[in-house]
Design a protein around this motif. Structure first.
Motif, PDB file in Angstrom:
ATOM      1  N   VAL A  55     -25.119  -4.893 -28.864  1.00 19.03           N
ATOM      2  CA  VAL A  55     -24.855  -6.305 -28.562  1.00 19.03           C
ATOM      3  C   VAL A  55     -25.598  -7.196 -29.552  1.00 19.03           C
ATOM      4  CG1 VAL A  55     -25.042  -8.145 -26.849  1.00 19.03           C
ATOM      5  CG2 VAL A  55     -24.521  -5.800 -26.122  1.00 19.03           C
ATOM      6  N   ALA A  56     -24.862  -8.080 -30.192  1.00 18.99           N
ATOM      7  CA  ALA A  56     -25.456  -9.157 -30.988  1.00 18.99           C
ATOM      8  C   ALA A  56     -25.402 -10.407 -30.131  1.00 18.99           C
ATOM      9  CB  ALA A  56     -24.684  -9.364 -32.283  1.00 18.99           C
ATOM     10  N   ALA A  57     -26.553 -11.034 -29.906  1.00 19.44           N
ATOM     11  CA  ALA A  57     -26.634 -12.204 -29.035  1.00 19.44           C
ATOM     12  C   ALA A  57     -27.100 -13.420 -29.823  1.00 19.44           C
ATOM     13  CB  ALA A  57     -27.600 -11.937 -27.871  1.00 19.44           C
ATOM     14  N   GLY A  58     -26.440 -14.537 -29.597  1.00 26.72           N
ATOM     15  CA  GLY A  58     -26.827 -15.785 -30.244  1.00 26.72           C
ATOM     16  C   GLY A  58     -27.214 -16.814 -29.193  1.00 26.72           C
ATOM     17  N   PHE A  59     -28.467 -17.225 -29.219  1.00 25.94           N
ATOM     18  CA  PHE A  59     -28.952 -18.209 -28.254  1.00 25.94           C
ATOM     19  C   PHE A  59     -28.783 -19.630 -28.779  1.00 25.94           C
ATOM     20  CE2 PHE A  59     -31.826 -14.424 -28.022  1.00 25.94           C
ATOM     21  CZ  PHE A  59     -31.233 -13.868 -26.905  1.00 25.94           C
ATOM     22  N   CYS A  60     -28.291 -19.773 -30.006  1.00 28.21           N
ATOM     23  CA  CYS A  60     -28.105 -21.075 -30.638  1.00 28.21           C
ATOM     24  C   CYS A  60     -26.614 -21.387 -30.719  1.00 28.21           C
ATOM     25  CB  CYS A  60     -28.698 -21.093 -32.046  1.00 28.21           C
ATOM     26  SG  CYS A  60     -30.417 -20.597 -32.121  1.00 28.21           S
ATOM     27  N   GLN A  61     -26.290 -22.652 -30.750  1.00 25.25           N
ATOM     28  CA  GLN A  61     -24.912 -23.066 -30.920  1.00 25.25           C
ATOM     29  C   GLN A  61     -24.611 -23.416 -32.363  1.00 25.25           C
ATOM     30  OE1 GLN A  61     -22.759 -22.797 -28.211  1.00 25.25           O
ATOM     31  NE2 GLN A  61     -24.628 -21.789 -27.522  1.00 25.25           N
ATOM     32  N   GLN A  62     -25.589 -23.222 -33.244  1.00 31.30           N
ATOM     33  CA  GLN A  62     -25.407 -23.552 -34.646  1.00 31.30           C
ATOM     34  C   GLN A  62     -25.817 -22.363 -35.511  1.00 31.30           C
ATOM     35  OE1 GLN A  62     -26.827 -27.671 -35.655  1.00 31.30           O
ATOM     36  NE2 GLN A  62     -28.042 -27.355 -33.836  1.00 31.30           N
ATOM     37  N   PRO A  63     -25.066 -22.069 -36.576  1.00 32.96           N
ATOM     38  CA  PRO A  63     -25.485 -21.001 -37.483  1.00 32.96           C
ATOM     39  C   PRO A  63     -26.843 -21.320 -38.098  1.00 32.96           C
ATOM     40  CG  PRO A  63     -23.220 -21.649 -37.907  1.00 32.96           C
ATOM     41  CD  PRO A  63     -23.801 -22.662 -36.964  1.00 32.96           C
ATOM     42  N   LEU A 124     -27.894 -13.299 -19.669  1.00 36.30           N
ATOM     43  CA  LEU A 124     -28.694 -13.792 -20.782  1.00 36.30           C
ATOM     44  C   LEU A 124     -28.834 -15.305 -20.734  1.00 36.30           C
ATOM     45  CD1 LEU A 124     -27.359 -11.616 -23.755  1.00 36.30           C
ATOM     46  CD2 LEU A 124     -29.508 -11.343 -22.510  1.00 36.30           C
ATOM     47  N   SER A 125     -27.750 -15.994 -20.420  1.00 32.14           N
ATOM     48  CA  SER A 125     -27.788 -17.456 -20.363  1.00 32.14           C
ATOM     49  C   SER A 125     -28.750 -17.934 -19.281  1.00 32.14           C
ATOM     50  CB  SER A 125     -26.388 -18.018 -20.114  1.00 32.14           C
ATOM     51  OG  SER A 125     -25.524 -17.717 -21.185  1.00 32.14           O
ATOM     52  N   ALA A 126     -28.759 -17.235 -18.139  1.00 33.04           N
ATOM     53  CA  ALA A 126     -29.657 -17.622 -17.052  1.00 33.04           C
ATOM     54  C   ALA A 126     -31.114 -17.394 -17.442  1.00 33.04           C
ATOM     55  CB  ALA A 126     -29.317 -16.838 -15.789  1.00 33.04           C
ATOM     56  N   ALA A 127     -31.389 -16.260 -18.098  1.00 31.93           N
ATOM     57  CA  ALA A 127     -32.768 -15.958 -18.487  1.00 31.93           C
ATOM     58  C   ALA A 127     -33.240 -16.851 -19.626  1.00 31.93           C
ATOM     59  CB  ALA A 127     -32.880 -14.489 -18.893  1.00 31.93           C
ATOM     60  N   ALA A 128     -32.355 -17.126 -20.579  1.00 29.64           N
ATOM     61  CA  ALA A 128     -32.728 -17.959 -21.729  1.00 29.64           C
ATOM     62  C   ALA A 128     -32.637 -19.440 -21.420  1.00 29.64           C
ATOM     63  CB  ALA A 128     -31.816 -17.627 -22.913  1.00 29.64           C
ATOM     64  N   ARG A 129     -31.937 -19.782 -20.332  1.00 30.52           N
ATOM     65  CA  ARG A 129     -31.671 -21.175 -19.955  1.00 30.52           C
ATOM     66  C   ARG A 129     -30.948 -21.902 -21.084  1.00 30.52           C
ATOM     67  NH1 ARG A 129     -37.701 -22.507 -17.548  1.00 30.52           N
ATOM     68  NH2 ARG A 129     -37.899 -20.556 -16.355  1.00 30.52           N
ATOM     69  N   LYS A 130     -30.042 -21.189 -21.699  1.00 28.06           N
ATOM     70  CA  LYS A 130     -29.248 -21.729 -22.799  1.00 28.06           C
ATOM     71  C   LYS A 130     -27.969 -20.908 -22.904  1.00 28.06           C
ATOM     72  CE  LYS A 130     -31.501 -23.031 -26.476  1.00 28.06           C
ATOM     73  NZ  LYS A 130     -31.216 -24.465 -26.686  1.00 28.06           N
ATOM     74  N   ALA A 131     -26.841 -21.583 -23.112  1.00 27.08           N
ATOM     75  CA  ALA A 131     -25.573 -20.879 -23.264  1.00 27.08           C
ATOM     76  C   ALA A 131     -25.681 -19.858 -24.383  1.00 27.08           C
ATOM     77  CB  ALA A 131     -24.449 -21.872 -23.557  1.00 27.08           C
ATOM     78  N   THR A 132     -25.194 -18.651 -24.123  1.00 24.34           N
ATOM     79  CA  THR A 132     -25.366 -17.546 -25.056  1.00 24.34           C
ATOM     80  C   THR A 132     -24.012 -16.958 -25.456  1.00 24.34           C
ATOM     81  OG1 THR A 132     -27.482 -16.973 -24.043  1.00 24.34           O
ATOM     82  CG2 THR A 132     -26.443 -15.297 -25.402  1.00 24.34           C
TER      83      THR A 132
END
Length: 276
Positions: A55-63, A124-132
């Motif tokens: 799994v590749a996960a991105g916690f940011c909405q920007q590259p 992941l979104s719940a743990a990071a508190r950010k859309a993933t």
């Protein structure tokens, strides 16, 4: 976006540094093409399976936000929350290399979470508190390195194309992946939209039409205009691009817009901040 090598070299961030270091060693061994480290696997009760979900996960909405903008990244404490969440879901620690903006997670395919990988983005979104945004590729142990590289390329693609934060598989992004590869094909597709560059309302309408599956009524509601206005703008788009008014043109416009959006995002990254 961070290269795989940069992610691999990220320092341990867990409160239990010894545990985190051991799991990082386990993950790095798999990502380098080595066999499963049996002593670590047995210590943490990680299944010695021949197949992992990479799994590749991105916690940011920007590259590349992890390299340029701390405000868009997640703090170290939430990385620990992610590790605890993954361990709770599987019943054993999950080897994961996590950074402030991106992560590589190796989930045994035979585990409970491996069998319901579709639940991962919400966890992941719940743990990071950010859309993933996540990309998952099932891989044999010997091919994990290649799978991780492909997963991160697809993650970068999804973010640059402003896809909805969710879990994607290779099949769901295969067309976009091929369309955005450099070459004469991509250049030709982009040239179709060049006549629209001076007509912002037409480009906006095309973007909405593509996202709404070329449904004129849904697109009109999204744009807050009358459906007849959508029809008028579509006729102008077809006239300027020289495409016929057929369903086949919808496919051409979709691929052209995909290539154009990806390249525009690339140029925005090199020339200045990428704005979503």
């Amino acid at each position: 976006m961070m290269a795989i090598d940069e992610i691999l070299c990220a320092p341990a961030r867990s409160e239990d540094s010894a545990t985190d270091a051991a799991l990082n060693k386990f993950a790095m061994s798999l990502l380098s093409g080595s066999c499963i480290n049996l002593s670590i696997a047995r210590h943490f009760q990680i299944p010695t399976t021949n197949t992992f979900v990479v799994v590749a996960a991105g916690f940011c909405q920007q590259p590349d936000a992890a390299l340029t903008d701390r405000a868009t990244t997640i703090p170290e404490a939430r990385l620990d929350d992610i590790r605890r969440c993954l361990a709770a879901e599987c019943g054993f620690p999950i080897p994961a290399l996590l950074g402030p903006g991106y992560g590589t997670i190796l989930i045994p395919a035979s585990s409970d979470l491996g069998r319901r990988i579709g639940d991962l983005p919400a966890l992941l979104s719940a743990a990071a508190r950010k859309a993933t945004t996540t990309v998952a590729i099932e891989s044999a142990t010997a091919s994990i390195s290649e799978a991780a590289e492909t997963a991160h390329e697809l993650l970068d693609l999804a973010i640059r194309l402003r896809k909805e934060p969710q879990l994607y598989r290779l099949g769901e992004l295969a067309v976009e992946y091929q369309v955005t590869r450099p070459g004469p094909g991509r250049d030709h597709l982009m040239s179709l939209l060049k006549p629209l560059e001076e007509h912002a309302e037409l480009l906006q309408t095309l973007e909405v039409l593509v996202r709404q599956g070329f449904d004129r009524k849904r697109s009109a509601r999204r744009l807050c205009i009358h459906p007849n206005t959508v029809d008028y703008r579509m006729r102008r788009i077809l006239a300027l691009t020289g495409l016929p008014g057929t369903h086949a043109s919808h496919w051409r416009l979709f691929t052209a817009l995909t290539a154009w959006t990806f390249v525009r995002a690339e140029h925005a990254h090199h020339d200045g901040p990428y704005i979503r």
